[in-house]
Structure formats: C-alpha cells, structure tokens
Design a protein around this motif. Sequence first.
Motif, PDB file in Angstrom:
ATOM      1  N   LEU A  10     -28.069  89.032 -79.599  1.00 53.89           N
ATOM      2  CA  LEU A  10     -29.235  88.793 -78.749  1.00 53.89           C
ATOM      3  C   LEU A  10     -29.572  90.068 -78.002  1.00 53.89           C
ATOM      4  CD1 LEU A  10     -28.337  85.428 -76.957  1.00 53.89           C
ATOM      5  CD2 LEU A  10     -29.864  85.728 -78.880  1.00 53.89           C
ATOM      6  N   SER A  11     -30.760  90.095 -77.425  1.00 52.77           N
ATOM      7  CA  SER A  11     -31.107  91.226 -76.567  1.00 52.77           C
ATOM      8  C   SER A  11     -30.178  91.207 -75.353  1.00 52.77           C
ATOM      9  CB  SER A  11     -32.561  91.122 -76.098  1.00 52.77           C
ATOM     10  OG  SER A  11     -32.697  90.083 -75.147  1.00 52.77           O
ATOM     11  N   GLU A  12     -30.024  92.354 -74.729  1.00 53.53           N
ATOM     12  CA  GLU A  12     -29.152  92.444 -73.562  1.00 53.53           C
ATOM     13  C   GLU A  12     -29.641  91.530 -72.439  1.00 53.53           C
ATOM     14  OE1 GLU A  12     -27.420  95.788 -70.470  1.00 53.53           O
ATOM     15  OE2 GLU A  12     -28.210  96.444 -72.401  1.00 53.53           O
ATOM     16  N   ALA A  13     -30.948  91.444 -72.251  1.00 48.60           N
ATOM     17  CA  ALA A  13     -31.509  90.596 -71.195  1.00 48.60           C
ATOM     18  C   ALA A  13     -31.216  89.119 -71.463  1.00 48.60           C
ATOM     19  CB  ALA A  13     -33.007  90.822 -71.067  1.00 48.60           C
ATOM     20  N   ASP A  14     -31.388  88.688 -72.704  1.00 45.19           N
ATOM     21  CA  ASP A  14     -31.112  87.297 -73.050  1.00 45.19           C
ATOM     22  C   ASP A  14     -29.628  86.980 -72.895  1.00 45.19           C
ATOM     23  OD1 ASP A  14     -33.785  86.797 -73.600  1.00 45.19           O
ATOM     24  OD2 ASP A  14     -33.559  87.021 -75.767  1.00 45.19           O
ATOM     25  N   PHE A  15     -28.779  87.909 -73.325  1.00 46.61           N
ATOM     26  CA  PHE A  15     -27.336  87.728 -73.201  1.00 46.61           C
ATOM     27  C   PHE A  15     -26.937  87.643 -71.725  1.00 46.61           C
ATOM     28  CE2 PHE A  15     -22.985  89.362 -72.845  1.00 46.61           C
ATOM     29  CZ  PHE A  15     -22.330  88.484 -73.704  1.00 46.61           C
ATOM     30  N   ASP A  16     -27.475  88.542 -70.910  1.00 44.82           N
ATOM     31  CA  ASP A  16     -27.161  88.544 -69.476  1.00 44.82           C
ATOM     32  C   ASP A  16     -27.592  87.242 -68.812  1.00 44.82           C
ATOM     33  OD1 ASP A  16     -26.073  91.065 -69.732  1.00 44.82           O
ATOM     34  OD2 ASP A  16     -27.799  92.101 -68.844  1.00 44.82           O
ATOM     35  N   GLU A  17     -28.738  86.714 -69.203  1.00 40.77           N
ATOM     36  CA  GLU A  17     -29.218  85.447 -68.645  1.00 40.77           C
ATOM     37  C   GLU A  17     -28.273  84.302 -69.020  1.00 40.77           C
ATOM     38  OE1 GLU A  17     -32.980  82.424 -69.125  1.00 40.77           O
ATOM     39  OE2 GLU A  17     -33.373  84.568 -69.295  1.00 40.77           O
ATOM     40  N   LEU A  18     -27.834  84.268 -70.281  1.00 45.92           N
ATOM     41  CA  LEU A  18     -26.876  83.240 -70.699  1.00 45.92           C
ATOM     42  C   LEU A  18     -25.576  83.350 -69.903  1.00 45.92           C
ATOM     43  CD1 LEU A  18     -27.304  83.275 -74.586  1.00 45.92           C
ATOM     44  CD2 LEU A  18     -27.860  81.372 -73.051  1.00 45.92           C
ATOM     45  N   MET A  19     -25.095  84.565 -69.707  1.00 44.26           N
ATOM     46  CA  MET A  19     -23.837  84.770 -68.992  1.00 44.26           C
ATOM     47  C   MET A  19     -23.957  84.361 -67.518  1.00 44.26           C
ATOM     48  SD  MET A  19     -21.386  85.795 -70.998  1.00 44.26           S
ATOM     49  CE  MET A  19     -20.195  86.602 -69.914  1.00 44.26           C
ATOM     50  N   THR A  20     -25.060  84.699 -66.881  1.00 42.74           N
ATOM     51  CA  THR A  20     -25.250  84.353 -65.471  1.00 42.74           C
ATOM     52  C   THR A  20     -25.327  82.836 -65.295  1.00 42.74           C
ATOM     53  OG1 THR A  20     -26.355  86.440 -65.027  1.00 42.74           O
ATOM     54  CG2 THR A  20     -26.764  84.646 -63.463  1.00 42.74           C
ATOM     55  N   THR A  21     -26.171  82.195 -66.081  1.00 42.62           N
ATOM     56  CA  THR A  21     -26.308  80.745 -66.006  1.00 42.62           C
ATOM     57  C   THR A  21     -24.997  80.070 -66.400  1.00 42.62           C
ATOM     58  OG1 THR A  21     -28.660  80.907 -66.518  1.00 42.62           O
ATOM     59  CG2 THR A  21     -27.617  78.757 -66.869  1.00 42.62           C
ATOM     60  N   GLY A  22     -24.380  80.572 -67.457  1.00 42.27           N
ATOM     61  CA  GLY A  22     -23.127  79.999 -67.929  1.00 42.27           C
ATOM     62  C   GLY A  22     -21.997  80.111 -66.926  1.00 42.27           C
ATOM     63  N   GLY A  23     -21.950  81.220 -66.198  1.00 42.85           N
ATOM     64  CA  GLY A  23     -20.925  81.393 -65.178  1.00 42.85           C
ATOM     65  C   GLY A  23     -21.044  80.355 -64.072  1.00 42.85           C
ATOM     66  N   ALA A  24     -22.270  80.095 -63.653  1.00 43.97           N
ATOM     67  CA  ALA A  24     -22.500  79.087 -62.612  1.00 43.97           C
ATOM     68  C   ALA A  24     -22.152  77.688 -63.123  1.00 43.97           C
ATOM     69  CB  ALA A  24     -23.951  79.141 -62.143  1.00 43.97           C
ATOM     70  N   LEU A  25     -22.533  77.395 -64.354  1.00 40.78           N
ATOM     71  CA  LEU A  25     -22.213  76.091 -64.946  1.00 40.78           C
ATOM     72  C   LEU A  25     -20.713  75.920 -65.141  1.00 40.78           C
ATOM     73  CD1 LEU A  25     -25.113  75.887 -67.527  1.00 40.78           C
ATOM     74  CD2 LEU A  25     -24.747  74.337 -65.585  1.00 40.78           C
ATOM     75  N   PHE A  26     -20.044  76.980 -65.556  1.00 41.19           N
ATOM     76  CA  PHE A  26     -18.593  76.926 -65.725  1.00 41.19           C
ATOM     77  C   PHE A  26     -17.926  76.626 -64.386  1.00 41.19           C
ATOM     78  CE2 PHE A  26     -14.313  78.607 -65.783  1.00 41.19           C
ATOM     79  CZ  PHE A  26     -13.811  78.101 -66.981  1.00 41.19           C
ATOM     80  N   ALA A  27     -18.337  77.325 -63.346  1.00 38.12           N
ATOM     81  CA  ALA A  27     -17.752  77.114 -62.016  1.00 38.12           C
ATOM     82  C   ALA A  27     -17.961  75.675 -61.550  1.00 38.12           C
ATOM     83  CB  ALA A  27     -18.349  78.099 -61.015  1.00 38.12           C
ATOM     84  N   ALA A  28     -19.132  75.113 -61.828  1.00 42.11           N
ATOM     85  CA  ALA A  28     -19.460  73.771 -61.359  1.00 42.11           C
ATOM     86  C   ALA A  28     -18.854  72.658 -62.203  1.00 42.11           C
ATOM     87  CB  ALA A  28     -20.987  73.603 -61.328  1.00 42.11           C
ATOM     88  N   ASN A  29     -18.642  72.903 -63.498  1.00 44.16           N
ATOM     89  CA  ASN A  29     -18.253  71.823 -64.402  1.00 44.16           C
ATOM     90  C   ASN A  29     -16.904  71.986 -65.103  1.00 44.16           C
ATOM     91  OD1 ASN A  29     -20.818  70.083 -64.598  1.00 44.16           O
ATOM     92  ND2 ASN A  29     -21.581  72.160 -64.888  1.00 44.16           N
ATOM     93  N   CYS A  30     -16.428  73.201 -65.230  1.00 45.45           N
ATOM     94  CA  CYS A  30     -15.284  73.450 -66.109  1.00 45.45           C
ATOM     95  C   CYS A  30     -14.063  74.025 -65.416  1.00 45.45           C
ATOM     96  CB  CYS A  30     -15.687  74.411 -67.235  1.00 45.45           C
ATOM     97  SG  CYS A  30     -17.240  74.008 -68.052  1.00 45.45           S
ATOM     98  N   ALA A  31     -14.284  74.815 -64.377  1.00 46.31           N
ATOM     99  CA  ALA A  31     -13.192  75.554 -63.747  1.00 46.31           C
ATOM    100  C   ALA A  31     -12.114  74.646 -63.174  1.00 46.31           C
ATOM    101  CB  ALA A  31     -13.735  76.483 -62.662  1.00 46.31           C
ATOM    102  N   VAL A  32     -12.482  73.465 -62.702  1.00 50.69           N
ATOM    103  CA  VAL A  32     -11.494  72.567 -62.120  1.00 50.69           C
ATOM    104  C   VAL A  32     -10.396  72.234 -63.136  1.00 50.69           C
ATOM    105  CG1 VAL A  32     -12.740  70.423 -62.649  1.00 50.69           C
ATOM    106  CG2 VAL A  32     -11.175  70.513 -60.699  1.00 50.69           C
ATOM    107  N   CYS A  33     -10.731  72.145 -64.405  1.00 46.35           N
ATOM    108  CA  CYS A  33      -9.737  71.824 -65.439  1.00 46.35           C
ATOM    109  C   CYS A  33      -9.222  73.059 -66.182  1.00 46.35           C
ATOM    110  CB  CYS A  33     -10.325  70.853 -66.459  1.00 46.35           C
ATOM    111  SG  CYS A  33     -10.664  69.212 -65.768  1.00 46.35           S
ATOM    112  N   HIS A  34     -10.109  74.017 -66.428  1.00 42.33           N
ATOM    113  CA  HIS A  34      -9.739  75.184 -67.233  1.00 42.33           C
ATOM    114  C   HIS A  34      -9.361  76.409 -66.398  1.00 42.33           C
ATOM    115  CE1 HIS A  34     -10.656  73.327 -71.059  1.00 42.33           C
ATOM    116  NE2 HIS A  34     -11.775  72.851 -70.523  1.00 42.33           N
ATOM    117  N   GLY A  35      -9.482  76.302 -65.071  1.00 45.19           N
ATOM    118  CA  GLY A  35      -9.128  77.406 -64.183  1.00 45.19           C
ATOM    119  C   GLY A  35     -10.287  78.349 -63.942  1.00 45.19           C
ATOM    120  N   ASP A  36     -10.333  78.912 -62.757  1.00 40.65           N
ATOM    121  CA  ASP A  36     -11.404  79.838 -62.381  1.00 40.65           C
ATOM    122  C   ASP A  36     -11.462  81.055 -63.290  1.00 40.65           C
ATOM    123  OD1 ASP A  36     -12.053  78.200 -60.229  1.00 40.65           O
ATOM    124  OD2 ASP A  36     -10.761  79.305 -58.843  1.00 40.65           O
ATOM    125  N   LYS A  37     -10.329  81.448 -63.801  1.00 42.59           N
ATOM    126  CA  LYS A  37     -10.244  82.623 -64.669  1.00 42.59           C
ATOM    127  C   LYS A  37      -9.896  82.237 -66.099  1.00 42.59           C
ATOM    128  CE  LYS A  37      -9.118  85.467 -60.770  1.00 42.59           C
ATOM    129  NZ  LYS A  37      -8.069  85.756 -59.846  1.00 42.59           N
TER     130      LYS A  37
END
Length: 110
Positions: A10-37
Amino acid sequence: DKLPEEKVELSEADFDELMTTGGALFAANCAVCHGDKGEGRIGPALAGNTIVGNTDFIVERVLNGFIEHGMPPFKAALDDQKIASVITFVRNSFGNDYGAVTAEEVSTRR
C-alpha cells in the motif's frame, strides 16, 4: 507446518492510517487479552508470532473469534476497514513485519 505469509503493498499514507487506527482498536479491544505489547496474557502472544503472517488465518480468527479459547468474534462489532486496521497493526507491530491487510481482503473472507 508453517503457514504461508502474504503481503499486500500500500502507499505509505494508507499504511500509516491503517496502523494508527489499528493501534487504537488493538488497545481498546485486544490488549486486555494479548497484552499491550503483544506479549500475551490470557490470550496467546502475538509478538514474533508467525501465524499472524497468514492472512486467511488471522482474518478468520478476528471475524469469527476462537470461542473455545475465549476470543470473541468481531464480525458484528467492527466493519471491514476496522478489522483490516487492527490486523495490519498486529502484523506490523511487536517484532512482526507481514504487511497490510485491506478492507477488500476482509470483505472477501467475510
């Protein structure tokens, strides 16, 4: 057996957008079970986990969950773009480098 890895470019901008949104979603939905890191807690570690490189496997797990192991399905909770974002974040964080997953790829597997 190791599952095949798949990368989408993907373009760098599209990739960066996925990573930013994905990081927030991971923190809200996944980190409790899979760990913050991605180190794992009650869910498996995602850090350095080669299984996240397999697009079919990870999309199926996020869409449909893994109920017998306590992972809920996110099919009804997150749209294709959000699922693509959180998967892209996991596939490219915690020492992983497997490239992006697009909303179109999620939609095809939904």
